[in-house]
Motif scaffolding. Sequence first.
Motif, PDB file in Angstrom:
ATOM      1  N   GLY A   1       4.501  10.796  -2.970  1.00  0.00           N
ATOM      2  CA  GLY A   1       2.916  10.446  -2.937  1.00  0.00           C
ATOM      3  C   GLY A   1       2.175  10.205  -1.950  1.00  0.00           C
ATOM      4  O   GLY A   1       1.319  10.505  -1.330  1.00  0.00           O
ATOM      5  N   PRO A   2       2.628   9.051  -1.452  1.00  0.00           N
ATOM      6  CA  PRO A   2       2.087   8.412  -0.132  1.00  0.00           C
ATOM      7  C   PRO A   2       2.234   9.280   1.104  1.00  0.00           C
ATOM      8  O   PRO A   2       1.584   9.474   1.889  1.00  0.00           O
ATOM      9  N   VAL A   3       3.511  10.090   1.307  1.00  0.00           N
ATOM     10  CA  VAL A   3       3.784  10.948   2.033  1.00  0.00           C
ATOM     11  C   VAL A   3       2.737  12.035   2.139  1.00  0.00           C
ATOM     12  O   VAL A   3       2.017  12.373   3.289  1.00  0.00           O
ATOM     13  N   ALA A   4       2.480  12.529   0.952  1.00  0.00           N
ATOM     14  CA  ALA A   4       1.571  13.561   1.013  1.00  0.00           C
ATOM     15  C   ALA A   4       0.136  13.042   1.246  1.00  0.00           C
ATOM     16  O   ALA A   4      -0.769  13.781   1.726  1.00  0.00           O
ATOM     17  N   ALA A   5      -0.199  11.871   0.684  1.00  0.00           N
ATOM     18  CA  ALA A   5      -1.455  11.165   1.071  1.00  0.00           C
ATOM     19  C   ALA A   5      -1.764  11.077   2.461  1.00  0.00           C
ATOM     20  O   ALA A   5      -3.092  11.371   3.054  1.00  0.00           O
ATOM     21  N   ALA A   6      -0.725  10.605   3.158  1.00  0.00           N
ATOM     22  CA  ALA A   6      -0.802  10.599   4.668  1.00  0.00           C
ATOM     23  C   ALA A   6      -1.154  11.958   5.231  1.00  0.00           C
ATOM     24  O   ALA A   6      -2.059  12.012   6.160  1.00  0.00           O
ATOM     25  N   MET A   7      -0.481  12.867   4.808  1.00  0.00           N
ATOM     26  CA  MET A   7      -0.660  14.446   5.209  1.00  0.00           C
ATOM     27  C   MET A   7      -2.093  14.826   4.872  1.00  0.00           C
ATOM     28  O   MET A   7      -2.804  15.450   5.574  1.00  0.00           O
TER      29      MET A   7
ATOM     30  N   GLU B   1       0.836  -1.070  -0.122  1.00  0.00           N
ATOM     31  CA  GLU B   1       0.150   0.139   0.160  1.00  0.00           C
ATOM     32  C   GLU B   1       0.754   1.313   0.005  1.00  0.00           C
ATOM     33  O   GLU B   1       0.590   2.349  -0.336  1.00  0.00           O
ATOM     34  N   LEU B   2       2.065   1.265   0.413  1.00  0.00           N
ATOM     35  CA  LEU B   2       3.054   2.369   0.350  1.00  0.00           C
ATOM     36  C   LEU B   2       3.569   2.623  -1.126  1.00  0.00           C
ATOM     37  O   LEU B   2       4.555   3.234  -1.020  1.00  0.00           O
ATOM     38  N   ASP B   3       3.111   1.980  -1.987  1.00  0.00           N
ATOM     39  CA  ASP B   3       3.632   2.328  -3.546  1.00  0.00           C
ATOM     40  C   ASP B   3       3.261   3.709  -3.934  1.00  0.00           C
ATOM     41  O   ASP B   3       2.349   4.109  -3.443  1.00  0.00           O
ATOM     42  N   GLU B   4       4.213   4.069  -5.011  1.00  0.00           N
ATOM     43  CA  GLU B   4       3.742   5.476  -5.507  1.00  0.00           C
ATOM     44  C   GLU B   4       2.645   5.351  -6.280  1.00  0.00           C
ATOM     45  O   GLU B   4       1.946   4.314  -6.677  1.00  0.00           O
ATOM     46  N   HIS B   5       1.880   6.556  -6.754  1.00  0.00           N
ATOM     47  CA  HIS B   5       0.973   6.209  -7.535  1.00  0.00           C
ATOM     48  C   HIS B   5       1.459   6.292  -9.004  1.00  0.00           C
ATOM     49  O   HIS B   5       2.470   6.283  -9.302  1.00  0.00           O
TER      50      HIS B   5
ATOM     51  N   TRP C   1      -6.686   8.518  -8.857  1.00  0.00           N
ATOM     52  CA  TRP C   1      -6.145   9.195  -7.613  1.00  0.00           C
ATOM     53  C   TRP C   1      -6.786   8.941  -6.328  1.00  0.00           C
ATOM     54  O   TRP C   1      -6.147   8.736  -5.455  1.00  0.00           O
ATOM     55  N   HIS C   2      -8.178   9.056  -6.556  1.00  0.00           N
ATOM     56  CA  HIS C   2      -8.925   8.675  -5.165  1.00  0.00           C
ATOM     57  C   HIS C   2      -8.643   7.512  -4.788  1.00  0.00           C
ATOM     58  O   HIS C   2      -8.537   6.903  -3.473  1.00  0.00           O
TER      59      HIS C   2
ATOM     60  N   ASP D   1      -7.271   6.163  -1.013  1.00  0.00           N
ATOM     61  CA  ASP D   1      -7.847   5.164  -0.202  1.00  0.00           C
ATOM     62  C   ASP D   1      -7.044   3.968   0.120  1.00  0.00           C
ATOM     63  O   ASP D   1      -6.718   3.349   1.351  1.00  0.00           O
ATOM     64  N   ARG D   2      -6.020   3.499  -1.071  1.00  0.00           N
ATOM     65  CA  ARG D   2      -4.955   2.629  -0.694  1.00  0.00           C
ATOM     66  C   ARG D   2      -4.067   2.782   0.234  1.00  0.00           C
ATOM     67  O   ARG D   2      -3.544   1.799   1.101  1.00  0.00           O
ATOM     68  N   VAL D   3      -3.574   4.243   0.333  1.00  0.00           N
ATOM     69  CA  VAL D   3      -2.484   4.616   1.151  1.00  0.00           C
ATOM     70  C   VAL D   3      -3.226   4.792   2.601  1.00  0.00           C
ATOM     71  O   VAL D   3      -2.556   4.103   3.492  1.00  0.00           O
ATOM     72  N   GLN D   4      -4.357   5.024   2.607  1.00  0.00           N
ATOM     73  CA  GLN D   4      -5.136   4.998   3.833  1.00  0.00           C
ATOM     74  C   GLN D   4      -5.226   3.468   4.610  1.00  0.00           C
ATOM     75  O   GLN D   4      -5.245   3.444   5.853  1.00  0.00           O
ATOM     76  N   ARG D   5      -5.440   2.774   3.633  1.00  0.00           N
ATOM     77  CA  ARG D   5      -5.658   1.272   4.295  1.00  0.00           C
ATOM     78  C   ARG D   5      -4.234   0.738   4.689  1.00  0.00           C
ATOM     79  O   ARG D   5      -3.932   0.128   5.766  1.00  0.00           O
TER      80      ARG D   5
END
Length: 237
Positions: free
Chosen positions: A178-184, A81-85, A147-148, A152-156
Amino acid sequence: MSLLFLVRHGQASFNAEDYDQLSARGMEQARQLGLYWVGLKLNFDFVYVGPRRRHRQTLDAVGAAYREHGLNLPEAVVLPELDEHFGYDVLTRSLPGLMKSNPAIREMKEKLHKDSDTLQRDYLRLFQKVTRLWVRGELDLSDLEAWHEFRDRVQRGLAKLTEAAGSKKKVAAFTSGGPVAAAMGFALNLDDEKTLELSWMVRNAAYAEFLFSRGRFSPVTFNALPHLTDPHLLTFI
């Protein structure tokens, strides 16, 4: 409360045949992060790593710095789930059509020259222009993760690692910008475009910190680079 350190990989190999490996500068960025954490006597209870080679190489360089001082990191768990977009795929697949239909993008693409001193800057501008269209839903790429769906994948993934950690733990996770930004974005309830824009700001080998407990995921720092005192080591791509 527990603490998560979410790390973007060191500089990868931009403009090379294989992007997914750290450059010499990227290896040094990651090594400096490890040495800095050793100096803080920072011990982790859990370590996670994304699926890309650049994620693992960043972790390995940090781990080597720990071992130099007789310390060890916990065995890392791979978290897909921590893979890039899929921004790079979006760019390469949509660019031929956009060059025909979008004069601004055609002009930006024609400015790209492999040996130009401004190649990284010009490429980043083009990448930002196209991925913004993608996030807005203006590109027909339904077979790629949207993108959405990426968010969602990063949040999981965040839910997995925070639930596994329990309380009063320190967790490190190595991933991409990307995942760092998604977490923020998740922590601050940002919309899609603001989260995308945040992803462009994440520097190589920078980390973000989040406090978490059951029902709470709060930002502490973003784009932290106290370990990189040499300006030569400050990079985006």
